[in-house]
Enzyme design. Structure first.
Site, mmCIF file in Angstrom:
data_model
loop_
_atom_site.group_PDB
_atom_site.id
_atom_site.type_symbol
_atom_site.label_atom_id
_atom_site.label_comp_id
_atom_site.label_asym_id
_atom_site.label_seq_id
_atom_site.Cartn_x
_atom_site.Cartn_y
_atom_site.Cartn_z
ATOM 1 N N ASP A 189 0.913 -1.292 -0.038
ATOM 2 C CA ASP A 189 -0.052 0.006 -0.004
ATOM 3 C C ASP A 189 0.871 1.266 0.093
ATOM 4 O OD1 ASP A 189 -2.649 0.944 0.283
ATOM 5 O OD2 ASP A 189 -2.161 1.782 2.086
ATOM 6 N N GLU A 248 1.423 -0.652 -5.096
ATOM 7 C CA GLU A 248 0.405 0.040 -5.329
ATOM 8 C C GLU A 248 1.193 1.724 -5.499
ATOM 9 O OE1 GLU A 248 -3.519 2.356 -3.609
ATOM 10 O OE2 GLU A 248 -1.502 2.308 -2.392
#
Length: 489
Positions: A189, A248
């Site tokens: 993330d 990401e």
């Protein structure tokens, strides 16, 4: 032999909205485990699970209080281990989220920092700069002794200081914990944002709106993150079975994105440039070409993503189910790895009419136009939804989009995906474009061809070959078709 991840289809499970195993209205690990045969039957290669760690749920699990345990809302650590083992028994792999940019404010480290202990693990300053939170408002919150801490997201998500060796060592330990438990990889993330610009300079008024909109900005795509990713790659490579890292990363260009997947860094990076491309033949071709070229320049596969838990579902974004079905065939025909977000195989649209009092996304609470609740409405398993009082209401009209309604029904979107994923396993070769009418795309990969009509008028592609699969009548407006051609183009 090609590494499994280079052409894998990876299915994203947003855990709290996928399947409810204990009847409390919130999805959980038991529910996911119960539905694994569905995913195996769909034909995916791996399952990516969003965070299920101990969390106060200020951002639905992306605020982690304990990276080595499961939140009781989702189950237990034993449930996680059983799920991992069953995924493997069904011939699939499992990828879990890791959230390294920030912890929860409830994390023991941050609680210590509030008491003045170990504050260097986070980013504290005597004076804030002008940065704004991606969720809206200032990116700094003041504590009792007068200092300020940085949070690029919610105030309950304080940013970690990745210049701190203890932070780096802790996360390598976290990776090993889950690798030892059997996971096959991690989706990282905010992989671009872990390292902040030196000196934390002001952004300037002109860039604030871009930052709040969560569009890629060079300011937070810092070269310092690559050293961290290289160290994580060494951890992954120390385990057998091709364990992978997926970034990401919000990079401003495909060239910058390719830096995250160099041979000694992560294995894949989400292709947001493709996700945000409009329903336009010329623009899609340009994004496809640049994506393939830039990823190929560092020896990495390209990823293709149409939807996820942070963006409006592509049925709504493109304007129709017909376009979404055609986009699925286009996407699954491309060389590289594809991601499927739960429910897109059912043709689910974005839910746009949730009552304000039901919306729970912290991003929407600060900016009503950017909420993500509508793409997180739970999966409909039966015509009656299959849920008991789901945490977000499932529209009544979704009954006919449910798994029960579509299963085994010829021409349904679910069966379109199943067939496409089965046929996709035989696709080989590089992409070759062919001339086609304006507003259309035609390409081949060996003896396979894909035709896509992105216009409002029918087109006769005059393909010399056998039709394998089509989203509609071949050549119809907003349609795509797969063909076995008689000779290799």
């Amino acid at each position: 032999m090609t590494a499994w991840w280079r052409d894998a289809v990876i299915y994203q499970v947003y855990v709290r909205s996928f399947a409810d195993g204990n009847g409390d209205g919130v999805g959980d690990l038991i529910g996911v485990r119960d539905r694994l045969p569905y995913l195996a039957g769909l034909g995916v290669d791996a399952v990516w699970l969003t965070p299920f760690y101990t969390s106060p749920m200020a951002d639905f699990g992306y605020d982690v209080a304990d990276y080595r345990d499961v939140d009781p809302l989702f189950g237990t650590l034993a449930d996680a281990k059983a799920l991992i083992d069953e995924v493997h028994a069904l011939g699939m792999r499992v990828i879990v989220d890791v959230v390294p940019n920030h912890t929860s404010s409830a994390h023991p480290w941050f609680q210590q920092a509030l008491r003045g202990e170990g504050r260097d693990r986070y980013i504290f300053r005597d004076r804030p700069n002008d940065w704004e939170s991606i969720f809206g408002g200032p990116a700094w919150t003041r504590v009792e002794d007068g200092q300020w801490y940085l949070h690029l997201f919610d105030p309950a998500q304080p940013d970690l200081n990745w210049d701190n060796d203890e932070v780096r060592g802790e996360f390598e330990s976290i990776l090993r914990f889950w690798l030892d438990l059997g996971v096959d990889g991690f989706r990282v993330d905010v992989a671009h944002g872990m390292v902040k610009p030196e000196g934390l300079p002001d952004i300037g008024r002109g860039n604030q709106a871009t930052m709040v909109g969560r569009e890629p900005v060079p300011f937070f795509d810092n070269d310092g993150v690559h050293e961290i990713h290289r160290s994580w790659r060494r951890v992954l490579d120390s385990y057998p079975g091709e364990r992978i890292g997926v970034a990401e990363a919000w990079a401003p260009t495909p060239e910058r994105l390719a830096r995250y997947v160099r041979r000694d860094e992560l294995h894949q990076a989400f292709n947001f440039h493709y996700l945000f491309a409009p329903w336009d033949a010329a623009e899609l071709r340009e994004v496809i070409d640049s994506s393939l070229a830039t990823a190929g320049s560092v020896g990495a596969p390209t990823t293709w993503v149409l939807s996820n838990h942070d963006v409006k579902r592509h049925v709504t974004r493109y304007g129709s189910l017909a376009r979404a079905r055609a986009a699925a065939l286009l996407t699954l025909a491309l060389p590289g790895s594809a991601y499927v977000y739960q429910g897109e195989e059912l043709g689910l649209p974005e839910v746009l009419d949730l009552a304000p009092e039901l919306c729970q996304d912290p991003q929407r609470l600060r900016d009503p136009d950017s909420g993500r609740d509508g793409c997180r409405v739970p999966m409909p398993w039966t015509r009656e939804s299959g849920w008991t009082l789901p945490w977000l209401p499932i529209p009544d009209e979704w009954g006919e989009l449910s798994v029960q309604a579509q299963q085994g029904v010829a021409g349904s979107t679910l069966e379109l995906y199943r067939t496409a994923l089965r046929l996709r396993r035989d696709l080989r070769g590089e992409l070759t474009w062919h001339e086609s009418p304006a507003g259309t795309l035609v390409f081949s990969r060996g003896a396979f061809a894909c035709t896509v009509n992105l216009t409002a008028d029918p087109v006769d592609f005059e393909v010399d070959g056998e039709l394998l699969l089509a989203s509609d009548v071949p050549g119809a407006a907003d349609s795509a078709a797969w063909w076995k051609v008689k000779c290799e183009a």
